[in-house]
Design an enzyme around this catalytic site. Structure first.
Site, PDB file in Angstrom:
ATOM      1  N   HIS A  92      14.565  20.760  44.015  1.00 32.36           N
ATOM      2  CA  HIS A  92      16.080  20.143  43.649  1.00 32.36           C
ATOM      3  C   HIS A  92      16.530  21.238  42.475  1.00 32.36           C
ATOM      4  O   HIS A  92      17.486  21.243  41.705  1.00 32.36           O
ATOM      5  CB  HIS A  92      15.987  18.513  42.638  1.00 32.36           C
ATOM      6  CG  HIS A  92      15.556  17.768  43.665  1.00 32.36           C
ATOM      7  ND1 HIS A  92      14.197  16.925  44.224  1.00 32.36           N
ATOM      8  CD2 HIS A  92      16.378  16.807  44.529  1.00 32.36           C
ATOM      9  CE1 HIS A  92      14.478  16.472  45.479  1.00 32.36           C
ATOM     10  NE2 HIS A  92      16.217  16.145  45.472  1.00 32.36           N
ATOM     11  N   ASP A 123      15.102  17.124  52.941  1.00 32.99           N
ATOM     12  CA  ASP A 123      13.994  15.972  52.488  1.00 32.99           C
ATOM     13  C   ASP A 123      13.249  16.021  54.272  1.00 32.99           C
ATOM     14  O   ASP A 123      12.204  16.494  54.266  1.00 32.99           O
ATOM     15  CB  ASP A 123      14.198  15.122  52.545  1.00 32.99           C
ATOM     16  CG  ASP A 123      13.625  14.999  50.411  1.00 32.99           C
ATOM     17  OD1 ASP A 123      13.032  15.225  50.578  1.00 32.99           O
ATOM     18  OD2 ASP A 123      14.811  14.374  50.259  1.00 32.99           O
ATOM     19  N   CYS A 173      24.350  15.900  54.079  1.00 33.10           N
ATOM     20  CA  CYS A 173      24.775  16.489  53.002  1.00 33.10           C
ATOM     21  C   CYS A 173      23.572  17.535  52.069  1.00 33.10           C
ATOM     22  O   CYS A 173      23.896  17.945  51.174  1.00 33.10           O
ATOM     23  CB  CYS A 173      24.918  15.179  51.920  1.00 33.10           C
ATOM     24  SG  CYS A 173      23.761  14.187  52.218  1.00 33.10           S
TER      25      CYS A 173
HETATM   26  C1  PEP Z   1      18.374  16.057  51.183  1.00 33.60           C
HETATM   27  O1  PEP Z   1      17.165  15.391  50.803  1.00 33.60           O
HETATM   28  O2  PEP Z   1      18.657  16.695  51.423  1.00 33.60           O
HETATM   29  C2  PEP Z   1      19.321  15.726  49.988  1.00 33.60           C
HETATM   30  C3  PEP Z   1      21.201  15.850  50.553  1.00 33.60           C
HETATM   31  O3  PEP Z   1      19.318  15.038  49.072  1.00 33.60           O
HETATM   32  P1  PEP Z   1      18.006  15.760  47.674  1.00 33.60           P
HETATM   33  O4  PEP Z   1      18.284  16.964  47.808  1.00 33.60           O
HETATM   34  O5  PEP Z   1      19.044  14.941  46.414  1.00 33.60           O
HETATM   35  O6  PEP Z   1      16.736  14.987  48.261  1.00 33.60           O
HETATM   36 MG    MG Z   2      16.764  13.718  50.037  1.00 32.59          MG
END
Ligand code: PEP
Ligand code: MG
Length: 593
Positions: free
Chosen positions: A191, A457, A504
């Site tokens: 993150h 994830d 995303c």
């Molecule tokens: C992901 O897991 O790809 C996502 C967009 O959410 P985050 O990176 O906040 O876990």
């Molecule tokens: Mg995620």
């Protein structure tokens, strides 16, 4: 010593400037101090000692007033301890002889107290040990706190260096003070990395022993795209670096020239290009008219910037402001996704052995439904301001979606009963980031209005590779054939169900990946704003039939290496198209002649 070091590239871009080592977390940072900076370091120590002493005097006054003079005496003793010339000279000589920073020198003294006293027995000895080390701990706190205040007030731009790439490190300073970020630990899809990309600053992680090789104020160059750092560049190296930077700037100029146009292929297929947003301030960093909306607003980052939970009213105002920044286009607010590597300082979650498999995302909010209700109320109240959509993180089962629908229906009824204007059909989508959701996709699509793949994830769970662990960073592979197969399955399931599908996760920020996703049949992608111009440029020069053929080609590959070969070809083709545009500017006279 080798002055060129290599790490994992996290966020592209070229920057040069002076290093500022920071401490965020439990480890005290250690760096070496150049001989001419020793008086400066001793000065930092002296001012931290004064600040600590003032703080102790203030505590003494407060306790004397609220308790008794006797209870307050301990703080007078602590102040006397700080005046001990023996301790003071030990710290000063550590700075000047070992040439280490004041924080490290104070930490050495505290450790010495603990070791000496730890060898002795008895409660009173232990009490004495804490009496002598506590005031020095306060000095340490002062050094660390002042450090941030000093840089903030100096307004100078710096290259941040830290041990780990956490969201706190990235947000340590205002974004216009950060030239680049480099860390010893951290993964490409952690993150902290997500935030660094949204900041749009070059960032390199996973550099072993980085802090030991740096000096505060040392000149460096950072190449975020290649993951290269040059310590103390020579005049020649710096000139070469600046030349590279000028080429990169001119390339960006070419890409930006078309960023206001839609991402539409020459044969008329449109890919929605939306942005991932982490803070309301992000909207000032890109041209909001050039994007198709917000595909992911990580609401937890809005919460992370604060010291207490925002009230319903504060959230409502925040969401409303965001929706108003994107008139006529969707703004997708993701329900709070805390836990894992995103702890909130004011929401204590238990320490877990496997936080990625633990209490995070929707698992927390469904249990702490008060938290969720407040956020739902704020979101639904902000919905009339535009095209607000809601996205659910970490969905693992249909039951979770049912529970959410029930809570939404209750919240909506309650709001309407109290006279609020809430639209009938606020769209609700699910993140596809847990393998179970992938396998249950047709059922999930029956229950939601859209899905968005969180590859950050999904890759970690499909490949069983922690996204935050630099030791396994090389195994974290968004282009693993299994991941590509999963992505194709999502696109096909979405088409079959007639529901929009998007990606995303951060892999979509790569123009080659964007072309593949288009070819697989995704309707849209959502990326950090800095990648929008490049992606649009690539899409506008690729026929959808070619994108489809490329997608089929990568899906046919058995190994990641083979997939990367295809990707390299796509990138080379794209680079060629950008440099074609560079040529007329350089070669205009010769062609005319
Ligand atoms: C992901 O897991 O790809 C996502 C967009 O959410 P985050 O990176 O906040 O876990
Ligand atoms: Mg995620």
């Amino acid at each position: 010593m080798n002055r060129e070091i290599k790490g994992t590239p996290v966020s592209p871009g070229l920057a040069t400037g002076v290093v500022h080592v920071i401490h965020v977390g439990r480890d005290v940072p250690t760096w070496s101090v150049s001989p001419e900076d020793i008086p400066l370091e001793i000065g930092r120590l002296a001012s931290a000692l004064n600040a600590a002493s003032e703080k102790l005097a203030e505590r003494q006054r407060r306790v004397a007033k609220t308790a008794s003079e006797k209870d307050a005496e301990i703080f007078a003793v602590h102040r006397l301890i700080l005046q001990d010339p023996g301790a003071m000279s030990a710290v000063e000589s550590a700075i000047s002889e070992q040439r280490i920073n004041a924080e490290a020198a104070v930490q050495t003294l505290i450790k010495r107290f603990e070791v000496t006293m730890g060898d002795l027995d008895g409660d009173s000895v232990r009490d004495y040990a804490s009496d002598v080390s506590d005031p020095w701990r306060l000095v340490l706190d002062m050094l660390l706190e002042r450090d941030r205040a000093d840089v903030l007030s100096s307004q100078s731009k710096v290259v941040l260096a830290a041990s780990d790439l956490t969201p706190k490190v990235v947000t340590f300073l205002e974004r216009d003070q950060v030239l680049a970020i480099m860390t010893e630990k951290g993964g490409r899809f952690s993150h902290g990395a997500v935030l660094a990309r949204s900041f749009g600053v070059p960032c390199v992680v996973g550099i072993p022993n980085l802090l030991a090789r740096l000096e505060q104020g040392m000149e460096v160059t950072v190449d975020g795209g290649r993951g290269r750092i040059q310590l103390r560049p020579s005049a020649e190296e710096l000139a070469l670096f600046l030349e590279l930077k000028a080429t990169a700037d001119s390339r960006r100029h070419i890409l930006n020239a078309e960023s206001g146009k839609p991402a539409e292929t020459p044969d008329g297929k449109r890919l929605g290009v939306l942005v991932n947003v982490e803070s309301v301030r992000d909207f000032d960093t890109f041209d909001t008219d050039s994007v198709d909306g917000v595909g992911l607003l990580r609401t937890e980052f809005l919460y992370l910037e604060r010291s207490t939970f925002p009230s319903e009213e504060e959230q409502y105002r925040m969401y409303r402001r965001v929706v108003e920044r994107m008139p006529g286009r969707p703004v997708t607010l993701r329900v709070l996704d805390i836990g894992g590597d995103k702890p909130l300082p004011y929401f204590e979650t238990p320490k877990e052995t496997n936080p990625a498999l633990g209490w995070r995302g929707i698992r927390i909010t469904l249990q702490w439904s008060d938290l969720l209700r407040v956020q739902m109320r704020a979101m639904l109240r902000a919905a009339p301001a535009g095209d607000l959509r809601i996205l659910l993180p970490m969905v693992t089962s249909i039951e979770e979606i049912h529970e959410i629908h029930e809570l939404f229906a209750e919240t909506r009824t309650h709001l309407v009963e109290h006279g609020y204007d809430v639209p009938e059909n606020v769209l609700v989508g699910a993140m596809i980031e847990v393998p179970a959701a992938l396998l249950a996709l047709p059922r999930i699509l029956d229950e939601v209005d859209f899905v968005s793949v969180g590859t950050n994830d999904l890759v970690q769970y499909l490949l069983a590779v922690d996204r935050d662990n630099s030791r396994v960073a090389s195994l974290y592979e968004p282009f693993h054939p299994a991941v590509l197969r999963a992505l194709q399955d999502v696109a096909s399931a979405g088409q079959k169900a007639g529901k929009p599908v998007s990606v995303c996760g951060d892999m979509a920020g790569d123009p080659a990946a964007a072309i593949l996703l288009l070819g697989m049949g995704f309707d849209s992608i959502s990326v950090a704003p800095q990648f929008v111009p490049e992606i649009k440029y690539a899409v506008r020069r690729t026929n959808s039939t070619h994108a489809r053929a490329l997608a089929t080609e990568v899906l046919d590959q058995a190994t990641t290496r083979e997939v990367h070969r295809v990707l390299a070809r796509i990138r080379a083709d794209f680079d060629g198209k950008v440099s074609e545009r560079e040529e007329p500017a350089h070669g205009a006279t010769s062609k005319q002649g």
